[in-house]
Design a protein around this motif. Structure first.
Motif, PDB file in Angstrom:
ATOM      1  N   PHE A 285      47.005  -0.196  17.168  1.00 11.11           N
ATOM      2  CA  PHE A 285      47.159  -0.557  18.575  1.00 11.11           C
ATOM      3  C   PHE A 285      45.829  -0.531  19.322  1.00 11.11           C
ATOM      4  CE2 PHE A 285      48.603   0.529  23.015  1.00 11.11           C
ATOM      5  CZ  PHE A 285      49.142  -0.723  23.287  1.00 11.11           C
ATOM      6  N   GLY A 286      44.931   0.373  18.976  1.00 10.07           N
ATOM      7  CA  GLY A 286      43.635   0.399  19.634  1.00 10.07           C
ATOM      8  C   GLY A 286      42.873  -0.897  19.421  1.00 10.07           C
ATOM      9  N   ARG A 287      42.825  -1.372  18.178  1.00  2.00           N
ATOM     10  CA  ARG A 287      42.165  -2.646  17.904  1.00  2.00           C
ATOM     11  C   ARG A 287      42.838  -3.789  18.646  1.00  2.00           C
ATOM     12  NH1 ARG A 287      43.766  -6.716  15.987  1.00  2.00           N
ATOM     13  NH2 ARG A 287      45.595  -5.764  15.008  1.00  2.00           N
ATOM     14  N   LEU A 288      44.168  -3.785  18.650  1.00  5.63           N
ATOM     15  CA  LEU A 288      44.902  -4.855  19.321  1.00  5.63           C
ATOM     16  C   LEU A 288      44.606  -4.869  20.822  1.00  5.63           C
ATOM     17  CD1 LEU A 288      46.983  -7.129  19.032  1.00  5.63           C
ATOM     18  CD2 LEU A 288      48.780  -5.415  19.323  1.00  5.63           C
TER      19      LEU A 288
ATOM     20  N   SER B 132      44.584   2.035  29.287  1.00  8.63           N
ATOM     21  CA  SER B 132      43.186   2.325  28.979  1.00  8.63           C
ATOM     22  C   SER B 132      43.056   3.441  27.953  1.00  8.63           C
ATOM     23  CB  SER B 132      42.426   2.704  30.254  1.00  8.63           C
ATOM     24  OG  SER B 132      43.029   3.825  30.880  1.00  8.63           O
ATOM     25  N   GLY B 133      44.088   4.275  27.811  1.00  4.26           N
ATOM     26  CA  GLY B 133      44.054   5.347  26.824  1.00  4.26           C
ATOM     27  C   GLY B 133      43.947   4.843  25.401  1.00  4.26           C
ATOM     28  N   ALA B 134      44.296   3.578  25.185  1.00  7.48           N
ATOM     29  CA  ALA B 134      44.236   3.012  23.830  1.00  7.48           C
ATOM     30  C   ALA B 134      42.901   2.362  23.522  1.00  7.48           C
ATOM     31  CB  ALA B 134      45.355   1.982  23.652  1.00  7.48           C
ATOM     32  N   MET B 135      42.103   2.073  24.545  1.00 12.19           N
ATOM     33  CA  MET B 135      40.910   1.254  24.344  1.00 12.19           C
ATOM     34  C   MET B 135      39.883   1.873  23.399  1.00 12.19           C
ATOM     35  SD  MET B 135      40.940  -1.713  25.696  1.00 12.19           S
ATOM     36  CE  MET B 135      41.612  -2.735  27.000  1.00 12.19           C
TER      37      MET B 135
ATOM     38  N   ALA C  11      43.203   3.861  15.004  1.00 13.93           N
ATOM     39  CA  ALA C  11      44.159   4.524  14.113  1.00 13.93           C
ATOM     40  C   ALA C  11      43.513   5.001  12.827  1.00 13.93           C
ATOM     41  CB  ALA C  11      45.308   3.568  13.793  1.00 13.93           C
ATOM     42  N   PHE C  12      42.458   4.328  12.383  1.00 13.69           N
ATOM     43  CA  PHE C  12      41.911   4.586  11.066  1.00 13.69           C
ATOM     44  C   PHE C  12      40.593   5.362  11.092  1.00 13.69           C
ATOM     45  CE2 PHE C  12      43.966   0.195  10.316  1.00 13.69           C
ATOM     46  CZ  PHE C  12      45.226   0.772  10.240  1.00 13.69           C
ATOM     47  N   ASN C  13      40.212   5.858  12.246  1.00 12.78           N
ATOM     48  CA  ASN C  13      38.978   6.619  12.360  1.00 12.78           C
ATOM     49  C   ASN C  13      39.026   7.860  11.457  1.00 12.78           C
ATOM     50  OD1 ASN C  13      36.410   7.092  13.403  1.00 12.78           O
ATOM     51  ND2 ASN C  13      37.191   8.366  15.065  1.00 12.78           N
ATOM     52  N   HIS C  14      38.033   8.036  10.622  1.00  8.79           N
ATOM     53  CA  HIS C  14      37.908   9.158   9.674  1.00  8.79           C
ATOM     54  C   HIS C  14      38.884   9.056   8.497  1.00  8.79           C
ATOM     55  CE1 HIS C  14      35.169  11.038  12.448  1.00  8.79           C
ATOM     56  NE2 HIS C  14      36.084  11.125  13.386  1.00  8.79           N
TER      57      HIS C  14
ATOM     58  N   PRO D 217      49.821 -14.187   8.167  1.00  6.40           N
ATOM     59  CA  PRO D 217      49.279 -13.435   9.290  1.00  6.40           C
ATOM     60  C   PRO D 217      49.705 -13.982  10.643  1.00  6.40           C
ATOM     61  CG  PRO D 217      47.576 -14.814   8.326  1.00  6.40           C
ATOM     62  CD  PRO D 217      48.781 -14.941   7.450  1.00  6.40           C
ATOM     63  N   GLY D 218      49.710 -13.084  11.631  1.00  7.00           N
ATOM     64  CA  GLY D 218      49.980 -13.444  13.015  1.00  7.00           C
ATOM     65  C   GLY D 218      49.012 -12.714  13.921  1.00  7.00           C
ATOM     66  N   GLY D 219      49.153 -12.945  15.206  1.00  4.77           N
ATOM     67  CA  GLY D 219      48.195 -12.440  16.176  1.00  4.77           C
ATOM     68  C   GLY D 219      48.148 -10.938  16.328  1.00  4.77           C
ATOM     69  N   PHE D 220      49.184 -10.215  15.899  1.00  6.20           N
ATOM     70  CA  PHE D 220      49.167  -8.763  16.060  1.00  6.20           C
ATOM     71  C   PHE D 220      48.324  -8.060  14.994  1.00  6.20           C
ATOM     72  CE2 PHE D 220      53.553  -8.930  18.347  1.00  6.20           C
ATOM     73  CZ  PHE D 220      52.941  -9.476  19.461  1.00  6.20           C
ATOM     74  N   GLY D 221      48.047  -8.739  13.905  1.00  2.00           N
ATOM     75  CA  GLY D 221      47.020  -8.269  12.990  1.00  2.00           C
ATOM     76  C   GLY D 221      47.425  -7.343  11.873  1.00  2.00           C
ATOM     77  N   ALA D 222      48.697  -7.283  11.512  1.00  3.78           N
ATOM     78  CA  ALA D 222      49.103  -6.398  10.417  1.00  3.78           C
ATOM     79  C   ALA D 222      48.459  -6.796   9.097  1.00  3.78           C
ATOM     80  CB  ALA D 222      50.625  -6.398  10.273  1.00  3.78           C
TER      81      ALA D 222
END
Length: 309
Positions: free
Chosen positions: A143-146, A226-229, A233-236, A253-258
């Motif tokens: 979600f942060g990337r999105l 803004s808390g997501a910006m 999710a994958f940090n570390h 693929p679609g725009g949400f990026g899975a």
């Protein structure tokens, strides 16, 4: 299969509402492996995380809890419709806190599964809570990337400035700006010029009888996004994601990026035991509830949890 048992348990300063799914031959004197099932962004416990994945896993012998995110569904928390990744991950930890109080749950055999945004939240929760012994991401979306990309039209700083201005206005008494992530219908989306597969398929799922549920609001509080910006999710993951990991997504693929997020976490995870399953000809939302894609997913999920839980 009996109906799930509705339960509540304490979160930070509010209660979480959840459905507890039990195996068909449940015996409270036995010890069971347990799984936390986390719903997508804008969804609720009665949708794919509950009525598809939790229900199927319970039939396979697991105790499964599917919960409503804080500030959403039937769970507590104000203001409503906050989608804060840090709290969403904390919700999974609180679900584990609940499971370990149940005398019939084996605390050494707890797994986690999540769908869409819930899939990436599940990975992050596993990184930061090693009571999770094995994790499954179903068409997981970071979600942060999105938020930094598609949801802010690739202008994250401008989006944060707008969120800050809106939050200031709300602090001074203005009406809260609750945005709907989706058009009202597929026809309305196409009329507005939307062509992205994920947006249109999400609308067909959430806005029709196929997937629509009273608490599945597909809404978010704009001023708190803004808390997501700055969250990822994958940090570390290279260091902290060490448990067995199964990543399932479709190759359309679609725009949400899975599609890209699934490959990224598979590559980055430090897990010695990890598997990536890219299902041919399958889209993001087909993995929510369509029988054949879900069946193919469970061909991998079932032996995975059986091996590691």
């Amino acid at each position: 299969m009996s109906s799930p048992k509705h339960v509540t348990y304490k979160n930070l300063a509010w209660d979480t509402a959840a459905d507890l799914y039990l195996p068909p031959d449940f015996d409270e004197n036995n010890k069971y492996a347990a799984i936390v099932s986390t719903h997508p962004i804008g969804s609720c416990k009665e949708q794919t995380a509950g009525n598809i994945y939790a229900e199927r896993l319970a039939k396979e012998g697991y105790v499964v809890v599917a919960f409503d995110a804080s500030f959403q569904g039937q769970s507590g928390g104000e203001p409503r419709y906050i989608e804060d990744p840090a709290i969403r991950v904390a919700d999974i930890r609180f679900a584990i806190d609940y499971l370990v109080t149940l005398p019939y749950v084996d605390e050494k055999r707890i797994g986690a599964i999540g769908v869409c945004g819930g899939g990436a939240y599940t990975v992050n929760a596993a990184m930061t809570d090693h009571r999770i012994r094995a994790a499954v991401s179903i068409t997981g979306v970071n979600f942060g990337r999105l938020m930094r990309e598609g949801f802010s039209e690739y202008k994250p700083v401008a989006a944060m400035e707008a969120m800050g201005a809106q939050r200031t206005a709300e602090a001074r008494g203005a009406k809260r700006n609750v945005i709907n992530y989706l058009p009202d219908s597929v026809a309305a989306g196409k009329a507005a010029g939307i062509t992205d597969r994920d947006v249109l398929e999400a609308t067909e799922y959430y806005k029709t009888s196929r997937g629509q549920k009273p608490c599945g609001m597909t809404s978010g509080l704009f001023s708190f996004n803004s808390g997501a910006m700055a969250w990822d999710a994958f940090n570390h993951a290279e260091t902290l994601m060490t448990q067995p990991l199964l990543v399932v997504f479709g190759d359309l693929p679609g725009g949400f990026g899975a599609y890209r997020d699934g490959q990224e976490i598979y590559a980055r995870a430090g897990s010695k035991d990890k598997e990536m399953v890219m299902l041919p000809g399958v889209t993001h939302y087909e993995l929510y509830d369509q029988p054949e894609p879900v069946r193919k997913a469970f061909e991998k999920i079932t032996p995975f949890f059986a091996k590691y839980l």
